[in-house]
Design an enzyme around this catalytic site. Structure first.
Site, mmCIF file in Angstrom:
data_model
loop_
_atom_site.group_PDB
_atom_site.id
_atom_site.type_symbol
_atom_site.label_atom_id
_atom_site.label_comp_id
_atom_site.label_asym_id
_atom_site.label_seq_id
_atom_site.Cartn_x
_atom_site.Cartn_y
_atom_site.Cartn_z
ATOM 1 N N LEU A 62 1.002 -0.879 -0.132
ATOM 2 C CA LEU A 62 0.032 0.078 -0.007
ATOM 3 C C LEU A 62 0.987 1.506 -0.227
ATOM 4 O O LEU A 62 1.659 0.926 0.475
ATOM 5 C CB LEU A 62 -1.327 0.382 0.766
ATOM 6 C CG LEU A 62 -1.817 -1.125 1.327
ATOM 7 C CD1 LEU A 62 -2.508 -0.997 2.377
ATOM 8 C CD2 LEU A 62 -2.344 -1.664 0.275
ATOM 9 N N LYS A 109 7.201 10.715 0.321
ATOM 10 C CA LYS A 109 7.002 10.551 1.737
ATOM 11 C C LYS A 109 7.740 10.160 2.281
ATOM 12 O O LYS A 109 7.970 9.808 3.630
ATOM 13 C CB LYS A 109 5.488 9.772 1.188
ATOM 14 C CG LYS A 109 5.689 8.752 2.502
ATOM 15 C CD LYS A 109 4.610 7.793 1.488
ATOM 16 C CE LYS A 109 5.847 6.588 0.729
ATOM 17 N NZ LYS A 109 5.602 4.919 0.603
ATOM 18 N N LYS A 140 15.386 1.136 4.506
ATOM 19 C CA LYS A 140 14.598 1.123 2.863
ATOM 20 C C LYS A 140 14.581 2.552 3.158
ATOM 21 O O LYS A 140 14.629 3.070 2.146
ATOM 22 C CB LYS A 140 12.660 1.017 3.409
ATOM 23 C CG LYS A 140 12.209 1.337 2.045
ATOM 24 C CD LYS A 140 12.818 0.942 1.023
ATOM 25 C CE LYS A 140 11.532 1.834 -0.772
ATOM 26 N NZ LYS A 140 12.773 1.560 -1.889
HETATM 27 P P1 NAD Z 1 0.988 2.428 -6.383
HETATM 28 O O1 NAD Z 1 0.248 4.176 -5.751
HETATM 29 O O2 NAD Z 1 0.757 2.326 -7.660
HETATM 30 O O3 NAD Z 1 -0.355 1.599 -5.520
HETATM 31 C C1 NAD Z 1 -1.507 1.470 -4.539
HETATM 32 C C2 NAD Z 1 -2.522 0.941 -4.914
HETATM 33 O O4 NAD Z 1 -2.470 0.495 -3.092
HETATM 34 C C3 NAD Z 1 -3.067 1.597 -5.289
HETATM 35 O O5 NAD Z 1 -3.317 0.934 -6.046
HETATM 36 C C4 NAD Z 1 -4.516 1.085 -4.085
HETATM 37 O O6 NAD Z 1 -5.689 1.604 -4.963
HETATM 38 C C5 NAD Z 1 -4.268 0.544 -3.701
HETATM 39 N N1 NAD Z 1 -4.653 0.981 -1.536
HETATM 40 C C6 NAD Z 1 -4.872 1.788 -0.941
HETATM 41 N N2 NAD Z 1 -5.262 1.504 0.282
HETATM 42 C C7 NAD Z 1 -5.754 0.442 -0.229
HETATM 43 C C8 NAD Z 1 -6.433 -0.539 0.915
HETATM 44 N N3 NAD Z 1 -6.782 0.016 2.284
HETATM 45 N N4 NAD Z 1 -6.841 -1.878 0.482
HETATM 46 C C9 NAD Z 1 -6.476 -1.773 -0.647
HETATM 47 N N5 NAD Z 1 -5.530 -1.683 -1.588
HETATM 48 C C10 NAD Z 1 -5.564 -0.265 -1.062
HETATM 49 O O7 NAD Z 1 1.792 2.218 -5.700
HETATM 50 P P2 NAD Z 1 3.383 1.244 -5.946
HETATM 51 O O8 NAD Z 1 3.806 2.058 -6.254
HETATM 52 O O9 NAD Z 1 2.662 0.162 -5.736
HETATM 53 O O10 NAD Z 1 3.637 1.356 -4.520
HETATM 54 C C11 NAD Z 1 3.297 0.352 -3.164
HETATM 55 C C12 NAD Z 1 4.657 0.829 -2.112
HETATM 56 O O11 NAD Z 1 5.437 0.092 -2.138
HETATM 57 C C13 NAD Z 1 4.740 2.800 -1.708
HETATM 58 O O12 NAD Z 1 4.595 2.008 -0.379
HETATM 59 C C14 NAD Z 1 6.152 3.248 -2.255
HETATM 60 O O13 NAD Z 1 6.940 3.805 -1.574
HETATM 61 C C15 NAD Z 1 6.651 1.784 -2.384
HETATM 62 N N6 NAD Z 1 7.883 1.367 -3.209
HETATM 63 C C16 NAD Z 1 7.633 1.831 -4.890
HETATM 64 C C17 NAD Z 1 8.380 1.488 -5.568
HETATM 65 C C18 NAD Z 1 7.943 1.955 -7.431
HETATM 66 O O14 NAD Z 1 9.133 2.160 -8.514
HETATM 67 N N7 NAD Z 1 6.855 2.462 -7.637
HETATM 68 C C19 NAD Z 1 9.736 0.835 -5.465
HETATM 69 C C20 NAD Z 1 9.724 0.542 -4.280
HETATM 70 C C21 NAD Z 1 9.232 0.926 -2.925
#
Ligand code: NAD
Length: 299
Positions: free
Chosen positions: A64, A248, A173
């Site tokens: 999330l 964030k 992280k």
């Molecule tokens: P994103 O915004 O693409 O996906 C998050 C998803 O969570 C969304 O689809 C949203 O609808 C869903 N969501 C939110 N609350 C919810 C709930 N209560 N129940 C069900 N679904 C819910 O984000 P992302 O890019 O996939 O990143 C996710 C996490 O991973 C973040 O914490 C981010 O910092 C971390 N991260 C991202 C990357 C990257 O390259 N995108 C790399 C490493 C870490």
């Protein structure tokens, strides 16, 4: 293994697909209908709700955006119980979101009281790593909990590090992402400077990649459009790792620096630059688009 996967965003969706490809039974859920539709089309079984997804699950994984989403999902909102009250005792919960270490510890305490193992396992490696199953996991858990999680993590990643007790994965992280945020700005500045002085961005990038300025951004995530075909910069900065997510993470780094009175001047400056970039309307673009805020204007 029966796995519930909550959060099918840029990262979670492909991670869940890899678990299913590895032969696990996956019940997935996201609050966003378009995200559910996208991954239903990719072959995932979409549950009607998070509660529905965790029925019969031996492992629950969440991916999330931020602390408040993880808190609300597992602990619930005022007056309403969270998902922990619907997860069977003995289940292992792996949260791979990047959130505050204190939040991981808070949810882990509540989980422990319900007989549930909760560990933090944030990732590095970007959306490319999520699709390829080559993520790096930084795990905060007991050694026994880590060994329980390892076979599942291995289906989504190629490096699994034990950072320490619950919350330690998050601390590792945000240290990594503070460094990444700083080096993306430095890399963008250097390329923009060279281009403004007449250099070809491709040639300059290759020179720096093989010189002492070489880094991950130059290897895999060049911020200048067209230098690397698969980088978000070459796709209009779509997908990838959003500016607001980097903002964030840099905020989390500053919070944890404040808690121990650490000096992180470049982390603070980087946070401000991404904040300005976000306020200019680019929060939804990949974080490498910060280059646009640093680019020299052509005459
Ligand atoms: P994103 O915004 O693409 O996906 C998050 C998803 O969570 C969304 O689809 C949203 O609808 C869903 N969501 C939110 N609350 C919810 C709930 N209560 N129940 C069900 N679904 C819910 O984000 P992302 O890019 O996939 O990143 C996710 C996490 O991973 C973040 O914490 C981010 O910092 C971390 N991260 C991202 C990357 C990257 O390259 N995108 C790399 C490493 C870490």
């Amino acid at each position: 293994m029966q796995i519930a996967f909550i959060g099918l965003g840029h990262m979670g969706g492909p991670m869940a697909v890899n678990l299913q490809k590895a032969g696990h039974g996956v019940a997935a859920f996201d609050l966003s209908q378009p995200a559910c539709a996208r991954f239903a089309a990719a072959g995932l079984r979409i549950a009607a709700s998070a509660r529905d997804a965790v029925q019969g699950a031996e492992i629950v994984i969440s991916m999330l955006p931020a602390s408040r989403h993880v808190q609300t999902l597992y602990l619930g909102e005022a007056g309403e119980g969270g998902l922990l009250t619907h997860i069977a005792p003995g289940t292992l919960v792996i949260d791979s979101s990047t959130i505050a270490a204190a939040t991981s510890q808070q949810v882990a305490r509540a989980a422990e009281a319900a007989g549930i193992d909760f560990i933090d396992a944030p990732v590095s490696g970007g959306t490319g790593g999520a699709v390829a199953g080559t993520l790096t996991f930084m795990v905060g858990a007991s050694p026994e909990q880590l060994e329980r999680a390892r076979p599942v993590l291995e289906k989504m990643g190629s490096n699994i590090f034990h950072a320490g007790a619950v919350g330690a994965g998050q601390t590792a992280k945000i240290c990594n992402n503070m460094l990444l945020g700083i080096l993306m700005i430095g890399t963008s500045e250097a390329i923009a400077l060279g281009v403004a002085n007449g250099l070809d961005p491709q040639v300059l990038s290759e020179i720096m990649r093989r010189s002492s300025g070489g880094n991950w951004a130059l290897e895999k995530y060049n911020p200048w459009p067209g230098v690397q075909e698969n980088a978000p910069s070459s796709k209009g900065y779509a997908g990838g790792f959003g500016t607001d997510l980097m903002l964030k993470d840099l905020g989390l780094a500053q919070e944890s620096a404040g808690a121990v009175q650490a000096s992180t001047p470049l982390g603070g400056l980087a946070r401000s630059l991404y904040a300005m970039h976000s306020m200019a309307g680019h929060g939804g673009l990949d974080f490498s688009s910060v280059l646009q805020s640093l680019q020299w204007r052509s005459a």
